[in-house]
Write a protein that holds these residues in place. Structure first.
Motif, PDB file in Angstrom:
ATOM      1  N   ALA A  83       0.830  -1.210   0.000  1.00  0.00           N
ATOM      2  CA  ALA A  83       0.000   0.000   0.000  1.00  0.00           C
ATOM      3  C   ALA A  83       0.867   1.263   0.000  1.00  0.00           C
ATOM      4  O   ALA A  83       1.964   1.271   0.559  1.00  0.00           O
ATOM      5  CB  ALA A  83      -0.901   0.004   1.234  1.00  0.00           C
ATOM      6  N   HIS A  84       0.333   2.304  -0.607  1.00  0.00           N
ATOM      7  CA  HIS A  84       1.089   3.542  -0.704  1.00  0.00           C
ATOM      8  C   HIS A  84       1.458   4.070   0.670  1.00  0.00           C
ATOM      9  O   HIS A  84       2.602   4.478   0.911  1.00  0.00           O
ATOM     10  CB  HIS A  84       0.291   4.601  -1.482  1.00  0.00           C
ATOM     11  N   THR A  85       0.501   4.072   1.605  1.00  0.00           N
ATOM     12  CA  THR A  85       0.774   4.659   2.925  1.00  0.00           C
ATOM     13  C   THR A  85       1.917   3.934   3.619  1.00  0.00           C
ATOM     14  O   THR A  85       2.680   4.540   4.366  1.00  0.00           O
ATOM     15  CB  THR A  85      -0.462   4.573   3.846  1.00  0.00           C
ATOM     16  N   ILE A 194      -8.369  12.066  -0.778  1.00  0.00           N
ATOM     17  CA  ILE A 194      -8.418  12.083  -2.255  1.00  0.00           C
ATOM     18  C   ILE A 194      -7.336  13.025  -2.770  1.00  0.00           C
ATOM     19  O   ILE A 194      -6.894  13.914  -2.045  1.00  0.00           O
ATOM     20  CB  ILE A 194      -9.800  12.531  -2.806  1.00  0.00           C
ATOM     21  N   CYS A 195      -6.925  12.812  -4.025  1.00  0.00           N
ATOM     22  CA  CYS A 195      -5.901  13.669  -4.642  1.00  0.00           C
ATOM     23  C   CYS A 195      -6.482  14.401  -5.849  1.00  0.00           C
ATOM     24  O   CYS A 195      -7.188  13.789  -6.660  1.00  0.00           O
ATOM     25  CB  CYS A 195      -4.709  12.837  -5.112  1.00  0.00           C
ATOM     26  N   PHE A 196      -6.157  15.673  -5.967  1.00  0.00           N
ATOM     27  CA  PHE A 196      -6.541  16.441  -7.161  1.00  0.00           C
ATOM     28  C   PHE A 196      -5.425  16.457  -8.195  1.00  0.00           C
ATOM     29  O   PHE A 196      -5.636  16.849  -9.336  1.00  0.00           O
ATOM     30  CB  PHE A 196      -6.874  17.889  -6.765  1.00  0.00           C
ATOM     31  N   SER A 197      -4.221  16.053  -7.780  1.00  0.00           N
ATOM     32  CA  SER A 197      -3.028  16.222  -8.616  1.00  0.00           C
ATOM     33  C   SER A 197      -2.742  15.003  -9.481  1.00  0.00           C
ATOM     34  O   SER A 197      -1.700  14.943 -10.117  1.00  0.00           O
ATOM     35  CB  SER A 197      -1.831  16.483  -7.696  1.00  0.00           C
ATOM     36  N   LYS A 198      -3.662  14.033  -9.497  1.00  0.00           N
ATOM     37  CA  LYS A 198      -3.438  12.834 -10.314  1.00  0.00           C
ATOM     38  C   LYS A 198      -4.366  12.926 -11.535  1.00  0.00           C
ATOM     39  O   LYS A 198      -4.262  13.872 -12.295  1.00  0.00           O
ATOM     40  CB  LYS A 198      -3.665  11.592  -9.463  1.00  0.00           C
TER      41      LYS A 198
HETATM   42  C1  LIG Z   1      -2.299   5.576  -4.087  1.00  0.00           C
HETATM   43  C2  LIG Z   1      -1.557   6.822  -3.738  1.00  0.00           C
HETATM   44  N1  LIG Z   1      -1.721   7.360  -2.524  1.00  0.00           N
HETATM   45  C3  LIG Z   1      -1.076   8.485  -2.147  1.00  0.00           C
HETATM   46  C4  LIG Z   1      -0.226   9.130  -3.012  1.00  0.00           C
HETATM   47  C5  LIG Z   1       0.536  10.337  -2.519  1.00  0.00           C
HETATM   48  O1  LIG Z   1       0.238  11.504  -3.178  1.00  0.00           O
HETATM   49  P1  LIG Z   1       1.290  12.723  -3.247  1.00  0.00           P
HETATM   50  O2  LIG Z   1       2.237  12.394  -4.339  1.00  0.00           O
HETATM   51  O3  LIG Z   1       0.414  13.896  -3.536  1.00  0.00           O
HETATM   52  O4  LIG Z   1       1.954  12.839  -1.919  1.00  0.00           O
HETATM   53  C6  LIG Z   1      -0.020   8.618  -4.299  1.00  0.00           C
HETATM   54  C7  LIG Z   1       0.916   9.298  -5.232  1.00  0.00           C
HETATM   55  O5  LIG Z   1       1.282   8.821  -6.275  1.00  0.00           O
HETATM   56  C8  LIG Z   1      -0.705   7.431  -4.670  1.00  0.00           C
HETATM   57  O6  LIG Z   1      -0.533   6.879  -5.881  1.00  0.00           O
END
Ligand SMILES: Cc1ncc(COP(=O)(O)O)c(C=O)c1O
Length: 333
Positions: A83-85, A194-198
């Motif tokens: 997982a990303h976290t 949630i992310c706005f930058s993707k």
């Molecule tokens: C699944 C997921 N979670 C979190 C993030 C983290 O976002 P940021 O790059 O804005 O820190 C990403 C970034 O690629 C991601 O793919």
């Protein structure tokens, strides 16, 4: 000409998004004075069906604020091994939150076995960290998490007194791909990032949503982590623009990903995993894989990977780019 399929984070703000940013009403958000940030936070809370939301500089900080808001020092959270976290955020939960991660194996669809989740919840015994939280991610590697799994895993966690967090960096991709509203996908979770930058195409910005008390705690933690921005309305305006104009169009990115997958199917030594949203994984036999990213780059196609290539479609690639990318891929692979 370069076609950049490394990530959906490479998009540049469109002229219309830049105009919205330039026109944004702003104030000092540390004083709560930025009307555009306040409007975005209200909008996100409503769209995700939560009481409150908080604008965040990045998804990493948003996830970390969530973990630190749910867990105290010495608590533990259950999370997927990939997982990303856990894996891609520099160990922030442990380093900055003193939160012990308990990573669990994941199947190819991102799910963790319910029995593993159950077994990882520690008994109330002084030997153990207090298991406080279950964290999931949707989309997972471009796939929509199976809804029955989300229901079962979150019900299990809640039944054992754990909170639940969703890393929904690409939650709107999941919503568009599955035809299920973002609020519905968010419902089983106590908090959602949630992310706005993707895929949504904003230059920066994320948001964390949850209960009013949870967001109040996250607000203090965001300040502690250095995330209190001042005239952040210029960024919030980009996020609001993205919510208005760039959500439904994610279907185009998903169609482009399918087009890529179809165009690569059947090539010898190449296995394409059918994409559900905007990420295509391509497995290569070792004979074909040597230096492939560099060879593609030399032809003007940027992507990431080793034996498994990752191709991500987004706002800045159109149908003609996909056709050109396919030609380069077929000739190179
Ligand atoms: C699944 C997921 N979670 C979190 C993030 C983290 O976002 P940021 O790059 O804005 O820190 C990403 C970034 O690629 C991601 O793919």
């Amino acid at each position: 000409m370069t076609i950049d399929l490394r990530s959906d984070t490479v998009t540049r703000p469109t002229a219309a998004m830049r105009a919205a940013m330039a026109a944004a009403e702003v104030g000092d958000d540390v004083f709560g004075d930025d009307p555009t940030v306040n409007a975005l936070q209200a909008r996100v809370a409503a769209e995700l069906g939560k009481e409150a939301a908080l604008f965040m500089p990045t998804g990493t900080q948003s996830n970390l604020c969530a973990l630190m808001s749910h867990c105290q020092r010495g608590d533990e959270y259950l999370v997927g091994q990939m997982a990303h976290t856990y894996r891609w955020e520099a160990g922030g939960a442990a380093v900055l939150g003193s939160i012990q991660p308990q990573p669990l194996a994941q199947a190819a669809d991102g799910t963790m076995a319910l029995a593993d989740i159950e077994a990882a919840i520690k008994p109330d015994d002084a030997h153990f960290a207090v298991t406080r939280l279950l964290a999931l991610e949707n989309t997972w590697g471009g796939q929509v998490l199976p809804p029955a799994y989300v229901q079962a895993a979150t019900a299990l966690a809640h039944g054992r007194g754990l909170a639940t967090h969703l890393d929904g960096a690409r939650l709107f991709n999941a919503a568009v791909a599955s035809g299920v509203a973002a609020a519905e996908l968010a419902r089983p979770f106590d908090s959602v990032s949630i992310c706005f930058s993707k895929g949504l195409g904003a230059p920066a910005g994320s948001a964390l949503a949850g209960s009013r008390d949870f967001i109040a705690r996250a607000h203090r933690i965001r300040k502690m982590l250095g995330g209190g921005l001042r005239q952040a309305g210029v960024l919030a305006a980009a996020a609001l623009y993205a919510l208005d104009h760039h959500v439904e169009r994610l279907a185009e990115d998903h169609a482009h990903a399918r087009r890529l997958a179809e165009g690569l199917a059947g090539l010898p030594g190449v296995t394409v995993l059918p994409p559900q949203s905007n990420i295509v994984f391509v497995d290569l036999d070792p004979a074909r894989a040597a230096g492939v990213v560099e060879r593609l780059r030399a032809r003007g196609l940027l992507c990431t990977g080793l034996y498994r290539l990752r191709l991500v479609t987004h706002l800045d690639v159109g149908a003609a780019d996909i056709a050109a990318a396919l030609t380069i891929l077929r000739e190179t692979l």
